[in-house]
Write an enzyme that holds these catalytic residues in place. Structure first.
Site, short mmCIF file in Angstrom:
data_model
loop_
_atom_site.label_atom_id
_atom_site.label_comp_id
_atom_site.label_asym_id
_atom_site.label_seq_id
_atom_site.Cartn_x
_atom_site.Cartn_y
_atom_site.Cartn_z
N ASP A 1 0.89 -1.16 0.00
CA ASP A 1 0.00 0.00 0.00
C ASP A 1 0.93 1.21 0.00
O ASP A 1 1.54 1.54 1.02
CB ASP A 1 -0.87 -0.05 1.26
CG ASP A 1 -1.65 1.26 1.49
OD1 ASP A 1 -1.65 2.10 0.59
OD2 ASP A 1 -2.24 1.41 2.58
N LYS B 1 2.97 11.17 -3.53
CA LYS B 1 1.91 10.48 -4.27
C LYS B 1 0.98 11.48 -4.96
O LYS B 1 0.40 11.20 -5.99
CB LYS B 1 1.14 9.61 -3.30
CG LYS B 1 0.06 8.76 -3.91
CD LYS B 1 -0.44 7.77 -2.90
CE LYS B 1 -1.70 7.07 -3.32
NZ LYS B 1 -2.11 6.10 -2.31
N GLU C 1 -7.23 0.62 -4.12
CA GLU C 1 -7.16 0.52 -2.66
C GLU C 1 -8.47 0.02 -2.03
O GLU C 1 -8.45 -0.92 -1.22
CB GLU C 1 -6.74 1.86 -2.06
CG GLU C 1 -5.26 2.13 -2.33
CD GLU C 1 -4.84 3.57 -2.19
OE1 GLU C 1 -5.64 4.39 -1.67
OE2 GLU C 1 -3.72 3.91 -2.60
N ASP D 1 -12.76 5.50 1.66
CA ASP D 1 -11.32 5.52 1.91
C ASP D 1 -10.78 6.95 1.87
O ASP D 1 -10.59 7.53 0.80
CB ASP D 1 -10.64 4.64 0.84
CG ASP D 1 -9.13 4.58 1.00
OD1 ASP D 1 -8.58 5.26 1.89
OD2 ASP D 1 -8.49 3.83 0.23
#
Ligand code: AMP
Length: 590
Positions: free
Chosen positions: A8, A70, A147, A169
């Site tokens: 992850d 990211k 994810e 999420d």
């Protein structure tokens, strides 16, 4: 059959997991933590630190530290440090390399295969960039998975009764929501939506703003331009935010945060949960529309949703939980660890792909069906986005449509591929283009050009165009959209390998230095021990050898190559042999 790790790669923290027997486990890092801060620090001596060590130096050298990289994946952003340029893929590769190493140390073997997760709402460019980061880190990325889907996979392992669940999420930098159907061993994503620029960092930013304002009002100093001070403010803001997840109020404590005419100023203030909720209410509200969209796209009634899974550290914010509860009419489930479930799900998928699972085991029985998050189209006359694949289509998928020419005797067409939901291409994102030439001369509307879109299981797009009249064909994998060409990726892989070698050399050198310093100490103590019984020539020989070693050690501070390590190693052996010899001679005389 190979061991495949699940990674992850988060905005704030990353986590690595592997399947052990029937269940995935999180790999604890060398610092003893189950997650690793996604922070990379480039130090002045040329070394690179990742994780907690990088986090510690971030306050002192914010200009040499990369956080939340990211958020930049798939775009043109570049970091310049000490004259070297780093793409987001290269910075991310440092994080991946650290996770790979942690896994190797844990498993005691070399690992190359991995499944990496990305937000469901990541575009083609962002997915491709993540895959490239994996390659640069020396990983063979078997699959990119979403994810929320990974979280559902971890959940579905123990809960396979038929049900529709929603995965909400909210991480450090991205927000994703997926509506997923579980049943009969199939995990099928029905719809997904989200916001690639919404996460915990935005909540921190609101508190940071509030703190900076307070400093300005109280002390007349604008600290927003002071990078180092703002880094400390952001760190304090994050701490305050986390504390307000369980407390009604907390103190901000920032000693010597700025200077004004009277000298150094420190800030002490209280922020209440109510104030935090007011400051961030619009951010929480921004998550509502994507949830509504996903539910509408899946054609599911809210009442049919039986579970709400919260994933990502920011779902610990009470206002987020309350909003989700109000929106969906049910309390979220507490059965998953929001920080770890994504990596766990990735490990499950990894072990399936690696063929490691026992046939018939619960994980082996699960079939995963994911969707593409955004519609894909090509540009036709008037800048219209003509769709070939609608968003939320199950992947892998392949769609073809016949197009024709707009002008008489046109012998080539430009195929421009777009991703997004808008009617006109100018409002969508261009993800690739190519020219199909050699079309047979004919009046407009006569040639038949078949355009095919192919999305693989990673969500990565291939496009081809074929002139059915001539059989002439052209196709592209939309790799250019990752913003790194194949040549740039190869260069980055090469640089990364050199870095690993340099790292190895540095380690070697450090080890030699330590050993050499030890032998010098030992020789000095022997000299003093035998100052009365060793004769002059022996003592001189040892003294000369010690002086030589010391000179070499001094030199080693300025040279960093393997040759220098070799010379020290050689000299160290000499001194050791000398000492042993003299000791033996002496004991023989006794
Ligand atoms: P993730 O990307 O899932 O690791 O989520 C990281 C984000 O979760 C960061 O913005 C953290 O500040 C945030 N976070 C972690 N713990 C808490 C907490 N207890 N309360 C609020 N936010 C948190």
């Amino acid at each position: 059959m190979s061991t495949v790790i699940g990674i992850d790669l988060g905005t704030t923290n990353s986590c690595v997991s592997v399947m052990e027997g029937d269940a995935p486990v999180v790999i604890t890092n060398s610092e003893g933590y189950r997650t690793t801060p996604s922070i990379v620090a480039f130090k002045k001596d040329g070394t690179v630190e990742v994780g907690s060590a990088a986090k510690r130096q971030a306050a002192l050298h914010p200009d040499r530290t990369c956080l939340s990289i990211k958020r930049e994946m798939g775009n043109d952003c570049r970091k310049k440090i000490d004259g070297r340029i780093y793409s987001p893929q290269e910075v991310s590769a440092y994080i991946l390399r650290k996770l790979k190493k942690e896994a190797q140390d844990y498993l005691g073997k070399k690992i190359t295969d991995a499944v990496i997760t990305v937000p469901a709402y990541f575009s083609d460019a962002q997915r491709q960039a993540t895959k490239d980061a994996g390659r640069i880190a020396g990983l063979n990325v078997l699959r990119i998975i979403n994810e929320p889907t990974a979280a559902a996979l971890a959940y579905g392992l123990d809960n396979d009764e038929p049900q529709k669940i929603i995965v909400y999420d909210l991480g450090g930098g991205t927000f994703d929501v997926s509506l997923i159907e579980i049943g009969d061993g199939v995990i099928e994503v029905l719809a997904t939506s989200g916001d690639n620029h919404l996460g915990g960092d935005d909540f921190d930013a609101r508190i940071s703003e509030r703190i900076a304002e307070e400093i300005k009002v109280r002390y007349g100093v604008n600290i927003k331009k002071d990078e180092a001070a703002m880094y400390r403010v952001r760190e304090e803001a994050e701490r305050v935010k986390k504390e307000l997840s369980s407390a009604m109020a907390t103190n901000v404590h920032l000693p010597f945060i700025a200077k004004n005419k009277e000298g150094a100023v420190s800030l002490e203030m209280t922020i209440t949960k109510d104030e935090f909720d007011r400051l961030t209410a619009d951010l929480v509200e921004r998550t509502v529309e994507p949830v509504e969209n996903a539910i509408a796209d899946a054609h599911v009634a809210k009442s049919e949703i039986s579970k709400v899974l919260l994933v990502g550290g920011s779902t610990r914010i009470p206002a987020v939980r309350e909003r989700v509860t109000r929106l969906l009419g049910k309390e979220p489930s507490g059965s998953l660890n929001p920080d770890e479930c994504v990596a766990l799900g990735a490990a499950v998928q990894g072990s399936k792909l690696g063929g490691e699972l026992e046939v018939g085991s619960p994980a082996d029985n699960i079939l995963l069906m994911d969707v593409t998050p955004l519609s894909l189209s090509i540009e036709t006359v008037g800048g219209i986005a003509s769709r070939l694949i609608e968003r939320n289509t199950t992947i892998p998928t392949r769609h073809s449509r016949i197009f024709t020419t707009a002008s008489n005797f046109q012998t080539s067409v430009d195929v421009r591929v777009f991703q997004g939901e808008r009617r006109f291409t100018r409002d969508n994102k261009l993800i690739g283009n190519f020219k199909l030439s050699g079309i047979k001369r004919a009046f407009a509307g006569v040639p038949q050009i078949e355009v095919t879109f192919d999305i693989d299981a990673n969500g990565i797009v291939n496009v081809s165009a074929k002139d059915l009249g001539t059989g002439n064909e052209h196709s592209i994998t939309i790799t250019s959209s990752s913003n790194l060409s194949e040549e740039e990726i190869q260069r980055a892989i090469w640089k990364a390998n050199v870095y690993e070698e340099e790292d190895g050399e540095r380690f070697c050198l450090a080890d030699e230095k330590r050993k050499a310093a030890q032998i010098v100490k030992k020789a000095e103590s022997k000299l003093s021990e035998h100052r009365k019984d060793w004769d002059k020539t022996i003592k001189k020989e040892v003294k000369d050898e010690i002086a030589k070693m010391k000179r070499l050690l001094l030199k080693l501070r300025f040279t960093k190559n393997e040759e220098a390590a070799d010379t020290v190693r050689h000299s160290e052996k000499n001194l050791k042999a000398l000492l042993d010899n003299f000791e033996k001679m002496h004991s023989g005389h006794r």
